[in-house]
Scaffold this motif. Sequence first.
Motif, PDB file in Angstrom:
ATOM      1  N   GLU A 131       0.828  -1.204   0.000  1.00 59.12           N
ATOM      2  CA  GLU A 131       0.000   0.000   0.000  1.00 59.12           C
ATOM      3  C   GLU A 131       0.865   1.258   0.000  1.00 59.12           C
ATOM      4  O   GLU A 131       0.536   2.254  -0.653  1.00 59.12           O
ATOM      5  CB  GLU A 131      -0.928  -0.010   1.216  1.00 59.12           C
ATOM      6  N   ARG A 132       1.991   1.202   0.697  1.00 61.76           N
ATOM      7  CA  ARG A 132       2.885   2.363   0.741  1.00 61.76           C
ATOM      8  C   ARG A 132       3.548   2.615  -0.603  1.00 61.76           C
ATOM      9  O   ARG A 132       3.775   3.766  -0.992  1.00 61.76           O
ATOM     10  CB  ARG A 132       3.961   2.165   1.819  1.00 61.76           C
TER      11      ARG A 132
ATOM     12  N   SER B  80       1.225   3.691  -4.557  1.00 63.25           N
ATOM     13  CA  SER B  80       0.725   5.033  -4.899  1.00 63.25           C
ATOM     14  C   SER B  80      -0.767   5.036  -5.221  1.00 63.25           C
ATOM     15  O   SER B  80      -1.222   5.641  -6.192  1.00 63.25           O
ATOM     16  CB  SER B  80       1.509   5.605  -6.090  1.00 63.25           C
TER      17      SER B  80
ATOM     18  N   SER C 140      -5.228  -2.081   8.300  1.00 59.98           N
ATOM     19  CA  SER C 140      -4.308  -1.913   7.176  1.00 59.98           C
ATOM     20  C   SER C 140      -4.952  -2.500   5.921  1.00 59.98           C
ATOM     21  O   SER C 140      -6.123  -2.897   5.921  1.00 59.98           O
ATOM     22  CB  SER C 140      -2.977  -2.619   7.470  1.00 59.98           C
TER      23      SER C 140
END
Length: 226
Positions: free
Chosen positions: A36-37, A40, A188
């Motif tokens: 997820e980081r 983008s 998350s």
Amino acid sequence: MHAARADLQALRAVGAEALGTMALLAIVIGSGVMAERLASGNDAVALLANTLATVLGLMVLIELLGPVSGAHFNPAVTLVQAARGALPRGRALPYVGAQLLGAAAGAWLAHAMFDLPILQFSTKLRDGPGQWLAEGVASAGLLLVVLRATPQRAATLVAAWIGAAYWFTASTSFANPAAAFGRMFSDSFAGIAPASVPGFVLAQLAGAAVGLALHRALGPTRTAAG
């Protein structure tokens, strides 16, 4: 002496289930956070990364811990194996307890590695008939693979099924009550809200029963009856 050796073997098996489930949840949740980081905002790329990490990690864990405990990491698998006599029934409850504790610990380990708050709950609702049907299908297929795969190919086939089901099921294929339990502790990418967990677990257990029924309907495998 024999009893002591058997007790030690049982303890090792329960420990392997806790360790394996912890590692599996750390892989699923940790790779989800990383994906997820880095993606983008592209959920397809994030899911692909999450899938690849899960498939590879699951293959390794089954190969490493299968000889110790059978590498269930999943209460549905444990209950089916106990029901059909492939696992001593006295081990079923310790296995399930170890899997649930390991799943929660895996979520917390993933959070610690990414400097996130250790204790948290998911807010991601995953509800509806389509999601529940998807979990039933994913779980039935998983049990069918577990029961019919040869020991030499089990790790590859189980991991391949889970990887495929990440993409063809609406639920992204938890197929595991311990995974649902552990993932509710992580707000998350891979999380599931606590309110959604009971529906997923019921669908998973129903799917596991269907998988067992299909296995019996198909008859004995080449290597064993069951």
